[in-house]
Design a protein around this motif. Structure first.
Motif, PDB file in Angstrom:
ATOM      1  N   ARG A 142       0.839  -1.200   0.000  1.00 37.07           N
ATOM      2  CA  ARG A 142       0.000   0.000   0.000  1.00 37.07           C
ATOM      3  C   ARG A 142       0.874   1.250   0.000  1.00 37.07           C
ATOM      4  N   ASN A 143       0.330   2.338  -0.550  1.00 38.99           N
ATOM      5  CA  ASN A 143       1.058   3.599  -0.546  1.00 38.99           C
ATOM      6  C   ASN A 143       0.726   4.391   0.719  1.00 38.99           C
ATOM      7  N   THR A 144       1.198   5.620   0.778  1.00 35.12           N
ATOM      8  CA  THR A 144       0.983   6.436   1.975  1.00 35.12           C
ATOM      9  C   THR A 144      -0.478   6.777   2.192  1.00 35.12           C
ATOM     10  N   ASP A 145      -1.281   6.669   1.121  1.00 34.91           N
ATOM     11  CA  ASP A 145      -2.716   6.907   1.250  1.00 34.91           C
ATOM     12  C   ASP A 145      -3.478   5.629   1.589  1.00 34.91           C
ATOM     13  N   ASP A 146      -2.739   4.579   1.908  1.00 32.06           N
ATOM     14  CA  ASP A 146      -3.297   3.272   2.265  1.00 32.06           C
ATOM     15  C   ASP A 146      -4.075   2.630   1.104  1.00 32.06           C
TER      16      ASP A 146
END
Length: 468
Positions: A93-97
């Motif tokens: 997942r990225n920082t934005d989940d």
């Protein structure tokens, strides 16, 4: 990175003796009562069965059965490999989940592979992870689960083939080539012996065994001049004996395989007699199987095989003949020209009033030509050999069907005349013979057309290129 879930599985890879499923780029995997048929080009199909099944015909009509039948035809299925697999499902997942990459870590006792499943719109994440894994020398791949499971199983695909790679040297002498090819084909034939003995319900073992013997017999006859006359006659007699021992069983196998086809050809009111006939064929088949098994396990059989292979292994000790030490390439071009010319001479005489026997003789000559191309095509060193074989195959298909219908009619007539038959059976067989005769006539009408397509100016020019 999050671990979503994990599961342990005990898997069985299922395939036939030749590995038709795997060779087609597919994989049939069984876990418990569930079968999954994976394909690189089509969606995965599932089928549930409490008991293992061994033939496509054993299961209910379905898309699964149709695809399986297209892969294995009438061959028998067995578990060819089993292994334990641990599956761990991961999500990056990225920082934005938001999920940018799905992964599946597949682990067996001996190896581990990371299966990457890209998320649409996040191709960059896939590329980055792939580069990192390469740098780490980690084993990973994108998609293609069938190949991954096959790799993890450590299963070694069978190298069995009815057309083994021969790799004959260009300067090989004719007699040496015949001996080498014959020994190779006899080895392939013998690979089917255990199947005939222990898996006789898979009739393709016997079929392949007989094909190998037929190829050797044809090769020896085509190039008989490389052997002294006495040796040729001995080989012809011994090889004929081996083939003859299985004739009856193969005929019965073929008739029983045609059961559904025969039923479908007859109207409902004329099918009543067929069950009795096939029941009789089944009993005869059992007796014929016992006879073949006894033969294959006998000292007489071992003696015949040893005698034949002994001749081929010791060809260097045989007296020379006019052709024995001739260049194989020169001899094959000469034989091929002669065979092609004879096909032409026979074919142009085919007309509506031509006797069936003459059509059968044309079929035999085409088969000789096909064997020459199959065995010695690579020696011709020409990229047009497959084209010639493809043109010939179209003619052979029509001639083969014509012959099959003729043989089936004769066999049914002999069965009808062999003993007292009930009215229902007589009506069924009589109607079936009539229908097969009509089907044969349709193929007969195609023979002249197929021959004209084959023996065209283009094919003649091609023959000149190949055999000059």
């Amino acid at each position: 990175m999050n671990s979503e879930s994990s599961q342990a599985e005990h898997l069985l890879i299922v395939d036939d003796f030749v590995n038709h499923i795997i060779r087609s780029g597919c994989l049939l995997v069984r876990q418990g009562e569930t079968y999954q048929l994976y394909s690189e080009e089509a969606e995965t199909l599932e089928f549930s069965s409490k008991k293992p099944f061994h033939f496509a015909a054993d299961i209910a009509e379905s898309e699964f059965r149709q695809r399986l039948r297209s892969l294995i035809s009438v061959r028998k299925l067995d578990a060819v490999q089993e292994f334990d697999l641990q599956r761990q499902f991961l999500t990056l997942r990225n920082t934005d989940d938001k999920a940018v990459l799905k992964m599946e870590l597949l682990t067996t006792l001996n190896r581990q592979i990371l299966l990457l499943k890209p998320v649409r719109g996040y191709e960059k994440a896939l590329k980055q992870i792939t580069m990192q894994l390469i740098a780490m020398k980690a084993e990973s791949c994108e998609g293609n689960l069938p190949q991954v499971l096959l790799t993890l199983s450590d299963y070694q695909i069978s190298n069995y083939s009815l057309r083994p790679q021969l790799n004959l040297p260009q300067d090989i002498l004719a007699r040496d080539a015949v001996a080498e090819i014959s020994l190779t084909m006899l080895s392939v034939a013998r690979q089917n012996e255990m199947g005939i003995l222990h898996h006789c319900e898979d009739t393709e073992y016997l079929h392949d065994y007989r094909v190998c013997l037929r190829k050797v017999r044809s090769l020896v006859s085509l190039l008989k001049g490389v052997f002294p006359q006495a040796v040729f006659l001995e080989l012809k007699k011994r090889l004929g004996l081996l083939a003859g021992k299985t004739n009856k069983l193969r005929d019965l196998d073929v008739y029983l395989l045609k059961q559904d086809d025969y039923q479908a050809r007859l109207p409902d009111n004329l099918r009543d007699g067929l069950p009795a006939m096939f029941s009789d064929f089944s009993l005869q088949q059992k007796r014929a199987r016992r006879a073949v098994k006894t033969w294959l396990q006998s000292e007489a059989y071992a003696s015949e095989m040893n005698a034949i292979t002994g001749i081929f292994r010791d060809v260097g000790t045989l007296p020379e003949t006019e052709l024995s030490h001739q260049s194989l390439q020169t001899l094959i071009k000469k034989k091929s020209r002669k065979c092609f010319r004879k096909i032409g001479e026979m074919g142009v005489l085919i007309a509506p009033e031509t006797e069936d026997e003459e059509v059968h003789e044309l079929r035999k000559e085409c088969k000789k030509f096909r064997y020459l191309l199959d065995f010695f095509g690579p020696l011709l060193q020409h990229d047009k050999v497959p084209e010639m074989a493809a043109r010939l195959r179209k003619l052979q298909n029509t001639l083969g069907k014509f012959n099959d219908y003729s043989v089936q009619q004769d066999a049914l007539m002999q069965y009808l005349e062999a003993g007292k038959r009930g009215d229902d059976l007589a009506k069924s067989i009589g109607a079936l013979i009539l229908i097969l005769a009509q089907a044969q006539q349709l193929q007969r009408e195609k023979v002249e057309l197929r021959f004209a397509d084959f023996y065209s100016p283009e094919t003649k020019a091609l023959a000149d290129q190949l055999f000059q």
